[in-house]
Write an enzyme that holds these catalytic residues in place. Sequence first.
Site, PDB file in Angstrom:
ATOM      1  N   CYS A  52       0.823  -1.203   0.000  1.00 58.56           N
ATOM      2  CA  CYS A  52       0.000   0.000   0.000  1.00 58.56           C
ATOM      3  C   CYS A  52       0.867   1.267   0.000  1.00 58.56           C
ATOM      4  O   CYS A  52       0.403   2.339  -0.366  1.00 58.56           O
ATOM      5  CB  CYS A  52      -0.937  -0.006   1.187  1.00 58.56           C
ATOM      6  N   SER A 111       9.303   2.786   5.826  1.00 53.82           N
ATOM      7  CA  SER A 111       7.861   2.533   5.998  1.00 53.82           C
ATOM      8  C   SER A 111       7.167   3.754   6.584  1.00 53.82           C
ATOM      9  O   SER A 111       7.808   4.573   7.258  1.00 53.82           O
ATOM     10  CB  SER A 111       7.639   1.336   6.919  1.00 53.82           C
ATOM     11  N   GLN A 118       5.375  -5.641   8.670  1.00 56.49           N
ATOM     12  CA  GLN A 118       4.767  -6.342   7.527  1.00 56.49           C
ATOM     13  C   GLN A 118       5.721  -6.397   6.335  1.00 56.49           C
ATOM     14  O   GLN A 118       5.692  -7.334   5.556  1.00 56.49           O
ATOM     15  CB  GLN A 118       3.498  -5.616   7.047  1.00 56.49           C
ATOM     16  N   GLU A 194      -3.820 -10.313   6.333  1.00 54.94           N
ATOM     17  CA  GLU A 194      -2.705 -10.057   7.243  1.00 54.94           C
ATOM     18  C   GLU A 194      -2.954  -8.839   8.132  1.00 54.94           C
ATOM     19  O   GLU A 194      -2.856  -8.907   9.353  1.00 54.94           O
ATOM     20  CB  GLU A 194      -1.454  -9.845   6.395  1.00 54.94           C
TER      21      GLU A 194
END
EC number: 1.2.1.70
Length: 429
Positions: A52, A111, A118, A194
């Site tokens: 994403c 991130s 993840q 997840e």
Amino acid sequence: MFDVFKSISLSHKTAPLAVRELIALNEDEAKRLMLRLRDILGLTELLVVSTCNRTEVYYTASEDHNATIARLLLIEKGLTDTDAYLPYFQQIPDHTQAVRHLFEVCVGLHSQVIGDMQIPNQVKQSYQWSADLDMAGPFLHRLMHTIFFTNKRVAQETSFRDGAASVSYAAVELIDELLGERSNPNVLVVGLGEIGADVCRNLTNRHVSNITICNRTRSKAEELAQELQVRVADFDQLATEIQQADVIISAVQRDEPLFTPALLRDVTVLTYKYFIDLSVPRSVDAAVEQIPGVLVYNIDHIRARTDEALNRRLASIPQVEAIISQSTAEFGDWSKEMMVSPTINKLKNALEQIRKEEIARHLKHLSPDESERMDKITKGIMQKVLKLPVLQLKAACKRGEAETLIDVLNDLFNLDGQPTSAADTASHY
Ligand SMILES: NC(=O)c1ccc[n+]([C@@H]2O[C@H](COP(=O)([O-])OP(=O)(O)OC[C@H]3O[C@@H](n4cnc5c(N)ncnc54)[C@H](OP(=O)(O)O)[C@@H]3O)[C@@H](O)[C@H]2O)c1
């Protein structure tokens, strides 16, 4: 000589959510793109990472294909006005920078919620796609395994992975903030992949008690409900469940919004109803926000939430960077050694050819025992003869001076006509 690693990256640092969701690739799209890049550009080692937060393509090639790859990716997503989207891509044509970038992405330094747990799994999945298509060669294999090892070191030796500063944790923190005053709020979690399952675990850890979970595949919801002792709702009863809920967290992965004004047609909003949409592409239609009383938070709202864990993570960044520097230096040495591997194989083949010819000349005068001994002795001599040049070559590699030595060996032993492949490689010497 081995090809050079390069990459293009479109991420939350270079593009807004509206662009990222247009460009995100699912498994089929990623694999289709990889095959196209192989057919059009002749690329053989490829890694496509699409989460994403980022869509990235890594590849080995002597030429810089970054702009072409970005355009082909855009076309794969049906975006033909490629000039308009090209500026959202960061192009990394430099080998060292591309390698370092992948290390940093995998570890979680880039991130949205720093140190996100993840990302290593998402990259592992991408690596699996490369392996499925036979597009992970020796370079990528070695790189990925070095990265996974580095990840382990980061987890074991630093505080970078401590606490729970992930997207799901940040979402739960947002709920706390939104519902601070409300007692026993009803929380509905839709989509139990997840991230959805992770949200549920974080919610139960925070002692939120009225949790309902809902998934297209009900069996997955039932399994999680057993683990967490929460209620399961039917996917086809979504509208009724939305009516009951104060907060709806969506983590479904689909191309079209799931929560639309049509779905919410009969829902009456008496007080505020919050949608937390973790999906990319977004699963809550922008028009839903027009319904009075409804507030929608998307992934861009889930900002790094400065809690103790996050601060600890931030404080450990220099340590993480030092580990990465060590790993990239070691990987760099290996990459350079790979450059001389063909020369070493050629040299070995040349000497082996001489050895075999000489043995063949004397074979008829020897008993089987003698010939076996002769074979052993000459092999031993050959290995000793090879040892020093191989060590010198590797050392020259580390100094960045291998090319002169390669030329000298080529001339001295007339290696140009020798095959580069050999059963043994440089690492055996
Ligand atoms: N993983 C992350 O770190 C992360 C972080 C932030 C945001 N996100 C976003 O969150 C979403 C979910 O990611 P994930 O990693 O959890 O994915 P995932 O593990 O692949 O799970 C996908 C989920 O979406 C459901 N789903 C798929 N197609 C559907 C459809 N047509 N209708 C209804 N439900 C459908 C699946 O249901 P079934 O079980 O029935 O297949 C499953 O619950 C994605 O949009 C992703 O971009 C992920």
